[in-house]
Design a protein around this motif. Structure first.
Motif, PDB file in Angstrom:
ATOM      1  N   ALA A  30       7.928 -36.471  12.194  1.00 15.36           N
ATOM      2  CA  ALA A  30       9.279 -36.509  12.758  1.00 15.36           C
ATOM      3  C   ALA A  30      10.165 -37.526  12.052  1.00 15.36           C
ATOM      4  N   THR A  31       9.586 -38.615  11.606  1.00 13.31           N
ATOM      5  CA  THR A  31      10.358 -39.674  10.954  1.00 13.31           C
ATOM      6  C   THR A  31      10.689 -39.356   9.504  1.00 13.31           C
ATOM      7  N   ARG A  32      10.121 -38.278   8.988  1.00 14.05           N
ATOM      8  CA  ARG A  32      10.321 -37.905   7.580  1.00 14.05           C
ATOM      9  C   ARG A  32      10.602 -36.405   7.524  1.00 14.05           C
ATOM     10  N   ASN A  33      11.778 -36.049   7.933  1.00 16.97           N
ATOM     11  CA  ASN A  33      12.141 -34.652   8.124  1.00 16.97           C
ATOM     12  C   ASN A  33      12.376 -33.890   6.823  1.00 16.97           C
ATOM     13  N   ASP A  34      12.662 -34.583   5.733  1.00 15.01           N
ATOM     14  CA  ASP A  34      13.007 -33.906   4.484  1.00 15.01           C
ATOM     15  C   ASP A  34      11.794 -33.506   3.653  1.00 15.01           C
ATOM     16  N   CYS A  35      10.673 -34.219   3.807  1.00 11.77           N
ATOM     17  CA  CYS A  35       9.496 -34.001   2.971  1.00 11.77           C
ATOM     18  C   CYS A  35       8.261 -33.795   3.834  1.00 11.77           C
ATOM     19  N   TYR A  36       7.305 -33.075   3.279  1.00 11.63           N
ATOM     20  CA  TYR A  36       6.052 -32.883   4.006  1.00 11.63           C
ATOM     21  C   TYR A  36       5.015 -33.880   3.504  1.00 11.63           C
ATOM     22  N   GLY A  37       4.072 -34.182   4.377  1.00  9.23           N
ATOM     23  CA  GLY A  37       2.959 -35.032   4.012  1.00  9.23           C
ATOM     24  C   GLY A  37       1.789 -34.178   3.556  1.00  9.23           C
ATOM     25  N   ASP A  38       1.135 -34.625   2.528  1.00 13.46           N
ATOM     26  CA  ASP A  38      -0.034 -33.944   1.987  1.00 13.46           C
ATOM     27  C   ASP A  38      -1.268 -34.654   2.529  1.00 13.46           C
ATOM     28  N   TRP A  39      -2.032 -33.971   3.386  1.00 14.43           N
ATOM     29  CA  TRP A  39      -3.178 -34.560   4.066  1.00 14.43           C
ATOM     30  C   TRP A  39      -4.472 -34.126   3.374  1.00 14.43           C
ATOM     31  N   ASN A  40      -5.321 -35.084   3.020  1.00 18.45           N
ATOM     32  CA  ASN A  40      -6.629 -34.804   2.444  1.00 18.45           C
ATOM     33  C   ASN A  40      -7.640 -35.773   3.026  1.00 18.45           C
ATOM     34  N   GLN A  41      -8.727 -35.239   3.565  1.00 23.40           N
ATOM     35  CA  GLN A  41      -9.786 -36.065   4.131  1.00 23.40           C
ATOM     36  C   GLN A  41     -11.119 -35.440   3.768  1.00 23.40           C
ATOM     37  N   SER A  42     -12.031 -36.282   3.311  1.00 22.90           N
ATOM     38  CA  SER A  42     -13.397 -35.866   3.039  1.00 22.90           C
ATOM     39  C   SER A  42     -14.297 -37.014   3.461  1.00 22.90           C
ATOM     40  N   GLY A  50      13.606 -24.402   9.464  1.00 23.28           N
ATOM     41  CA  GLY A  50      13.284 -23.916   8.130  1.00 23.28           C
ATOM     42  C   GLY A  50      11.792 -23.665   8.000  1.00 23.28           C
ATOM     43  N   ASP A  51      11.189 -24.188   6.944  1.00 20.78           N
ATOM     44  CA  ASP A  51       9.756 -23.994   6.710  1.00 20.78           C
ATOM     45  C   ASP A  51       8.913 -25.165   7.200  1.00 20.78           C
ATOM     46  N   ARG A  52       9.504 -26.057   7.971  1.00 21.74           N
ATOM     47  CA  ARG A  52       8.763 -27.216   8.485  1.00 21.74           C
ATOM     48  C   ARG A  52       7.730 -26.749   9.511  1.00 21.74           C
ATOM     49  N   ARG A  53       6.523 -27.284   9.360  1.00 22.43           N
ATOM     50  CA  ARG A  53       5.446 -26.924  10.268  1.00 22.43           C
ATOM     51  C   ARG A  53       4.236 -27.806   9.971  1.00 22.43           C
ATOM     52  N   GLN A  54       3.209 -27.665  10.782  1.00 21.34           N
ATOM     53  CA  GLN A  54       1.925 -28.311  10.547  1.00 21.34           C
ATOM     54  C   GLN A  54       0.975 -27.226  10.062  1.00 21.34           C
ATOM     55  N   VAL A  56     -13.110 -40.860   3.913  1.00 15.33           N
ATOM     56  CA  VAL A  56     -11.924 -41.145   3.107  1.00 15.33           C
ATOM     57  C   VAL A  56     -10.814 -40.175   3.478  1.00 15.33           C
ATOM     58  N   ALA A  57      -9.665 -40.723   3.875  1.00 17.13           N
ATOM     59  CA  ALA A  57      -8.522 -39.900   4.253  1.00 17.13           C
ATOM     60  C   ALA A  57      -7.261 -40.440   3.595  1.00 17.13           C
ATOM     61  N   VAL A  58      -6.427 -39.533   3.130  1.00 17.41           N
ATOM     62  CA  VAL A  58      -5.186 -39.917   2.467  1.00 17.41           C
ATOM     63  C   VAL A  58      -4.053 -39.044   2.990  1.00 17.41           C
ATOM     64  N   LEU A  59      -2.957 -39.683   3.351  1.00 17.69           N
ATOM     65  CA  LEU A  59      -1.724 -38.982   3.689  1.00 17.69           C
ATOM     66  C   LEU A  59      -0.682 -39.460   2.694  1.00 17.69           C
ATOM     67  N   SER A  60      -0.240 -38.561   1.836  1.00 20.50           N
ATOM     68  CA  SER A  60       0.723 -38.927   0.801  1.00 20.50           C
ATOM     69  C   SER A  60       1.904 -37.965   0.850  1.00 20.50           C
ATOM     70  N   CYS A  61       2.919 -38.294   0.080  1.00 18.37           N
ATOM     71  CA  CYS A  61       4.096 -37.443   0.026  1.00 18.37           C
ATOM     72  C   CYS A  61       3.775 -36.183  -0.766  1.00 18.37           C
ATOM     73  N   GLY A  62       4.057 -35.036  -0.174  1.00 16.43           N
ATOM     74  CA  GLY A  62       3.888 -33.782  -0.885  1.00 16.43           C
ATOM     75  C   GLY A  62       5.116 -33.511  -1.734  1.00 16.43           C
ATOM     76  N   ASP A  63       6.144 -33.021  -1.117  1.00 17.01           N
ATOM     77  CA  ASP A  63       7.395 -32.692  -1.793  1.00 17.01           C
ATOM     78  C   ASP A  63       8.418 -32.371  -0.710  1.00 17.01           C
ATOM     79  N   TYR A  64       9.586 -31.951  -1.140  1.00 19.27           N
ATOM     80  CA  TYR A  64      10.605 -31.550  -0.174  1.00 19.27           C
ATOM     81  C   TYR A  64      10.232 -30.216   0.452  1.00 19.27           C
ATOM     82  N   TRP A  65      10.582 -30.045   1.729  1.00 13.86           N
ATOM     83  CA  TRP A  65      10.480 -28.729   2.348  1.00 13.86           C
ATOM     84  C   TRP A  65      11.449 -27.809   1.610  1.00 13.86           C
TER      85      TRP A  65
END
Length: 175
Positions: free
Chosen positions: A17-29, A72-76, A32-41
């Motif tokens: 919600a605090t970052r409406n313009d870009c999606y977060g890229d979630w990877n966990q194995s 738009g295309d915002r979603r989980q 080890v878990a990482v949430l980084s900036c993906g790109d713009y929606w």
């Protein structure tokens, strides 16, 4: 989760919600878990900058858009692979991270005021301008970035997963 339940791998993208313009890229194995900036929606970009002018590609992108034009295309969208997990319990837990009906009505400007425990995202979109892009928001170089250790709690990085059932951004992560 009990000792017999274990998330082995999870990945996907998230809408904070605090970052409406870009999606977060979630990877966990494992641990080890990482949430980084993906790109713009895609909804944030003009159609001619989507990376392809192929009509089939554009049709497929638009198919991901919500019937609510503001979303738009915002979603989980997460995939969780685990051992002994109860799908209903996992979905219920993830749903507690989403905005409530009341919070949804406040809109993106108010959502920016919610607590955001994650580190700043830097977006390198290949342009040569002098603007810094952080947290999915354009920021002029002259603006000061304020960040304290209280704003970032790295312990929240493990176990943040989200549900995509009703097109809501995440307001607070859950472990």
């Amino acid at each position: 989760m009990t000792e017999n339940e274990k998330i082995v791998r999870s990945k996907g993208f998230v809408w904070l919600a605090t970052r409406n313009d870009c999606y977060g890229d979630w990877n966990q194995s494992g641990a080890v878990a990482v949430l980084s900036c993906g790109d713009y929606w895609f909804a944030e970009l003009p159609e001619d900058s989507w990376g392809s002018t192929d009509p089939e590609f554009i049709k497929n992108v638009k198919a991901e858009f919500s019937s609510d034009a503001a979303l738009g295309d915002r979603r989980q969208e997460l995939v969780i692979i685990g051992i002994g997990l109860n799908q209903k319990e996992v979905e219920d837990l993830l749903d507690t991270s989403l905005l409530t009906d009341e919070e949804m009505t406040l809109g993106p400007q108010k959502w920016k005021e919610l607590t955001d425990p994650f580190e700043v995202w830097d977006i390198d979109n290949g342009d040569d301008d002098d603007d810094d892009e952080t947290n999915g928001q354009l920021q002029d170089d002259d603006e000061e970035e304020e960040e304290s250790e209280d704003d970032i709690d790295q312990t929240h990085m493990l176990g943040h997963s989200l549900s995509s059932r009703d097109g809501r951004p995440v307001k607070k992560p859950r472990i």
